[in-house]
Design a protein around this motif. Structure first.
Motif: not given
Length: 296
Positions: A113-122, A138-145, A170-175
């Motif tokens: 678990q990594s808290s505080g804004g994720g992996m920081g790639m945004g 960000n690899w997740w859908p943009a509407d999730l914030g 995200d499993l092997n590129g499939q979100v």
């Protein structure tokens, strides 16, 4: 996974040559170090002897715990990647990272678990990776914030959005985006078997991700439970039948041919001689004599 930029690929190749690990192994470890905010990593790759953990400061664990040579190589690789990540603005942010092996010693499953804004790639763009069309990583859908927490291990990443009750995997590129319902997610665990063994912990205990409703994306295949085939029983052999004795009907041959008088008299004289000598009894002599007389 984010795509490496030409600069990032060049850095990976250079580290690969120095450490003796393949570029694929180095790239895999890079994402593990990024998931650990640059200070720790939970990894699994054949070139690292399977699963293991690393923490900056000297703690390195591999499956072959007595292989100090491999430990030293892994520690050197992680240290180089940690310095590389630290020099890339926006790759990591301050936060917490938890890693817990199951049942004493590292067994290939853990929680991350990594808290505080994720992996920081945004946000700030890093030269190690190529940003997507929206200009971020960000690899997740943009509407999730922005998620409250993110994490990664091996080929799986997650992002948790408690405000909207959403969980992105995200499993092997499939979100795939799940409805997290009323779960208060505190950590994830992945066994060495793929998506079917991906679980998380909440106030209800351990829950399989595959049990959550899917909002978007392809469903992850649930773990297949082994069902033994039904037993096959051969029918019992029939009881042995008792052999009953059936007497054979008695058959009688053709009647004896008639004899001449002289033959009969000669045979009777012989019988009388045998009777006189005690060879034939009275009954036997009488029976044979009557039989001969009947053939005249």
């Amino acid at each position: 996974m984010p795509q490496l930029s030409p600069e990032g690929q060049a850095a990976i190749n250079a580290i690969s040559q120095r450490t003796g690990f393949s570029p694929d192994a180095v790239t895999s470890m890079l994402f593990s170090v990024i998931a650990g905010n640059g200070s720790m990593a939970q990894f699994s790759h054949p070139e690292f002897g399977g699963s293991g953990q690393w923490m900056r400061g000297g703690m390195t664990m591999v499956s072959d715990m007595f292989n100090n040579y491999l430990k030293g190589r892994v520690d050197g690789l992680c240290s180089e990647l940690s310095n590389l990540v630290a020099n890339q603005p926006g790759l990591t942010q301050s936060g917490s990272f938890q890693s817990q092996s199951q049942g004493g010693g590292y067994s290939g499953s853990g929680q991350w678990q990594s808290s505080g804004g994720g992996m920081g790639m945004g946000g700030n763009q890093s030269s190690l990776f190529i940003p997507d069309a929206s200009g971020n990583f960000n690899w997740w859908p943009a509407d999730l914030g922005q998620p409250a927490s993110t994490g990664a291990q091996n080929s799986v990443r997650y992002a948790y959005f408690p405000g909207s009750h959403r969980l992105a995997i995200d499993l092997n590129g499939q979100v795939t985006v799940y409805d997290s319902l009323d779960h208060q997610i505190g950590g994830f665990s992945q066994q060495q078997g793929g998506s079917g063994s991906l679980t998380f912990t909440s106030q209800y205990g351990t829950v399989f991700v595959s049990n959550l409703p899917i909002v978007s994306g392809a469903p992850q295949a649930p773990a297949q439970a082994y069902a033994p085939p039904p037993p096959v029983y051969d029918p019992p052999p029939p009881p042995p039948q008792q052999q009953t004795y059936a007497p054979q009907p008695q058959t009688f041959g053709n009647p004896l041919p008639p004899l001449g008088q002289n033959e009969v008299i000669s045979a009777i004289e012989k019988l009388a001689d045998l009777h006189a000598k005690g060879i034939l009894s009275d009954q036997e002599f009488s029976t044979k004599k009557a039989e001969l007389l009947s053939r005249l």
